[in-house]
Design a protein around this motif. Structure first.
Motif, mmCIF file in Angstrom:
data_model
loop_
_atom_site.group_PDB
_atom_site.id
_atom_site.type_symbol
_atom_site.label_atom_id
_atom_site.label_comp_id
_atom_site.label_asym_id
_atom_site.label_seq_id
_atom_site.Cartn_x
_atom_site.Cartn_y
_atom_site.Cartn_z
ATOM 1 N N LEU A 16 16.887 -18.449 -23.083
ATOM 2 C CA LEU A 16 17.920 -17.775 -23.867
ATOM 3 C C LEU A 16 18.368 -16.481 -23.196
ATOM 4 O O LEU A 16 19.564 -16.147 -23.190
ATOM 5 N N LEU A 17 17.420 -15.751 -22.621
ATOM 6 C CA LEU A 17 17.754 -14.524 -21.906
ATOM 7 C C LEU A 17 18.618 -14.815 -20.684
ATOM 8 O O LEU A 17 19.541 -14.057 -20.360
ATOM 9 N N PHE A 18 18.333 -15.932 -20.019
ATOM 10 C CA PHE A 18 19.078 -16.304 -18.819
ATOM 11 C C PHE A 18 20.536 -16.629 -19.151
ATOM 12 O O PHE A 18 21.456 -16.261 -18.400
ATOM 13 N N ILE A 19 20.777 -17.344 -20.270
ATOM 14 C CA ILE A 19 22.146 -17.736 -20.611
ATOM 15 C C ILE A 19 22.853 -16.697 -21.477
ATOM 16 O O ILE A 19 24.039 -16.885 -21.807
ATOM 17 N N ALA A 20 22.163 -15.609 -21.844
ATOM 18 C CA ALA A 20 22.761 -14.602 -22.719
ATOM 19 C C ALA A 20 24.064 -14.023 -22.171
ATOM 20 O O ALA A 20 25.038 -13.894 -22.924
ATOM 21 N N PRO A 21 24.157 -13.635 -20.872
ATOM 22 C CA PRO A 21 25.440 -13.099 -20.379
ATOM 23 C C PRO A 21 26.598 -14.083 -20.530
ATOM 24 O O PRO A 21 27.702 -13.708 -20.947
ATOM 25 N N TRP A 22 26.336 -15.369 -20.184
ATOM 26 C CA TRP A 22 27.390 -16.368 -20.341
ATOM 27 C C TRP A 22 27.747 -16.559 -21.810
ATOM 28 O O TRP A 22 28.931 -16.665 -22.164
ATOM 29 N N LEU A 23 26.729 -16.605 -22.680
ATOM 30 C CA LEU A 23 26.961 -16.841 -24.097
ATOM 31 C C LEU A 23 27.768 -15.705 -24.715
ATOM 32 O O LEU A 23 28.705 -15.934 -25.487
ATOM 33 N N PHE A 30 36.232 -16.397 -24.616
ATOM 34 C CA PHE A 30 36.750 -17.758 -24.548
ATOM 35 C C PHE A 30 36.824 -18.475 -25.888
ATOM 36 O O PHE A 30 37.625 -19.395 -26.043
ATOM 37 N N ALA A 31 35.986 -18.107 -26.831
ATOM 38 C CA ALA A 31 35.958 -18.834 -28.110
ATOM 39 C C ALA A 31 37.295 -18.722 -28.840
ATOM 40 O O ALA A 31 37.808 -19.716 -29.383
ATOM 41 N N GLY A 32 37.878 -17.515 -28.851
ATOM 42 C CA GLY A 32 39.170 -17.311 -29.530
ATOM 43 C C GLY A 32 40.285 -18.156 -28.934
ATOM 44 O O GLY A 32 40.940 -18.933 -29.648
ATOM 45 N N PRO A 33 40.550 -18.033 -27.613
ATOM 46 C CA PRO A 33 41.578 -18.885 -26.998
ATOM 47 C C PRO A 33 41.305 -20.376 -27.140
ATOM 48 O O PRO A 33 42.241 -21.173 -27.247
ATOM 49 N N LEU A 34 40.012 -20.776 -27.136
ATOM 50 C CA LEU A 34 39.677 -22.186 -27.282
ATOM 51 C C LEU A 34 40.107 -22.705 -28.652
ATOM 52 O O LEU A 34 40.741 -23.773 -28.760
ATOM 53 N N LEU A 35 39.793 -21.955 -29.701
ATOM 54 C CA LEU A 35 40.208 -22.352 -31.047
ATOM 55 C C LEU A 35 41.727 -22.304 -31.191
ATOM 56 O O LEU A 35 42.326 -23.150 -31.873
ATOM 57 N N GLN A 36 42.351 -21.316 -30.541
ATOM 58 C CA GLN A 36 43.807 -21.205 -30.604
ATOM 59 C C GLN A 36 44.486 -22.390 -29.926
ATOM 60 O O GLN A 36 45.509 -22.887 -30.395
ATOM 61 N N SER A 37 43.902 -22.893 -28.821
ATOM 62 C CA SER A 37 44.483 -24.045 -28.136
ATOM 63 C C SER A 37 44.411 -25.295 -29.009
ATOM 64 O O SER A 37 45.299 -26.151 -28.946
ATOM 65 N N ILE A 38 43.349 -25.407 -29.822
ATOM 66 C CA ILE A 38 43.262 -26.532 -30.756
ATOM 67 C C ILE A 38 44.395 -26.461 -31.773
ATOM 68 O O ILE A 38 45.045 -27.469 -32.082
ATOM 69 N N LEU A 39 44.657 -25.257 -32.271
ATOM 70 C CA LEU A 39 45.754 -25.065 -33.223
ATOM 71 C C LEU A 39 47.099 -25.376 -32.563
ATOM 72 O O LEU A 39 47.961 -26.025 -33.178
#
Length: 299
Positions: A16-23, A30-39
């Motif tokens: 979890l510590l290793f993937i924390a920066p990416w997460l 990226f989460a916001g634009p990803l949801l916006q692209s679905i819309l």
């Protein structure tokens, strides 16, 4: 009372510590634009002086991409078929080159740099530097033209005749001819994979080869009994990387970009992007399951 963590829990925490920066980056960037692209994919976007307005159109954009657009289906199918052909070639060439570069010989570091050079030349940093006038790559056009002329001078008929006389089926002959004609693209797409395979080969204990040599194993037997099983987990990694990399700069990507920013049809572009993402995901899942069943894990 102090709670003691098990080894499994400690490894989970480290993961979890290793993937924390990416997460963290994914959630905030990226989460916001990803949801916006679905819309966007279920809407028609109309540009207005104050911004943009969305008009819900349901599955209309997906229907247009799959059954109305004259080019998207063809381009997507061609890209998938090209990927199915190129990925095994790139993996085979990468593993073959890594085995050769892992041998001890003079100039080994220079040879490794030469194999990785196409990756650097094809990177975004080089193109950005050329755009801002920091470097001049005009000569690349001449080199590409010369390579095209050289490939055009390749005698395909003679090779077809040789392979046919050797008893190869026509399907295998066409595959080999296609690989030879695309050798430059295969080499330029193999740099990262060669480095990953090199790291895997260098992690194989030398004592295994010493024991195999004492037992009288040949180099061929050592490769299939020791080298190939030990690097097989990285075959899966390289396969996933190669599939994603093959779609990163493809005709499908350019079509999606042009649909959005040249024709201003952002809804259709978003639908194409999500169809493209679903196809890639299905390919990765199917091929990942198939390859992982044959993968050898030492631990």
């Amino acid at each position: 009372m102090k709670m003691r963590l098990s080894l499994t829990q400690k490894r989970s925490m480290l993961g979890l510590l290793f993937i924390a920066p990416w997460l963290i980056g994914f959630i905030f960037l990226f989460a916001g634009p990803l949801l916006q692209s679905i819309l966007f994919s279920f809407s028609k976007l109309n540009i207005s002086p104050t911004g943009y307005e969305l008009e819900l159109v349901g599955w209309s954009n997906f229907n247009t991409a799959l059954f109305v657009d004259a080019n998207f289906n063809r381009i997507l199918t061609e890209s998938i078929l090209g990927m199915v052909v190129d990925v095994p070639l790139i993996l085979f060439f990468s593993l073959f080159s890594a085995v050769l570069l892992n041998q001890k010989f003079r100039g080994r570091a220079l040879a490794r740099a030469i194999f990785f050079l196409p990756v650097i030349l094809a990177s975004g940093a080089i193109s950005a530097a050329e755009t801002f006038g920091l470097i001049n790559l005009v000569g690349n056009a001449t080199v590409a033209e010369e390579l095209g002329q050289a490939s055009g001078q390749f005698n395909v008929l003679s090779m077809v005749r040789i392979l046919s006389e050797a008893g190869f089926p026509i399907t295998v002959t066409e595959y080999i001819i296609g690989a030879v004609m695309r050798i430059y693209d295969i080499i330029s797409s193999s740099g990262v994979q060669i480095l990953i395979f090199l790291a895997a080969l260098q992690s194989v204990p030398g004592s295994m080869y010493e024991v195999a040599k004492i037992e009288g194993a040949t180099a061929y037997e050592s490769f299939w009994k020791i080298t190939f099983p030990m690097v097989s987990p990285l075959i899966l990694t390289n396969m996933i990387y190669t599939i994603i990399d093959s779609f990163a700069d493809s005709t499908v990507t350019r079509t999606i970009y042009e649909t959005a920013f040249k024709t201003q049809n952002f809804g259709l572009s978003a639908a194409m992007a999500w169809l493209y993402t679903i196809v890639i995901s299905l390919l990765l899942i199917i091929m990942g399951i198939i390859v992982s069943r044959k993968t050898f894990y030492q631990n």
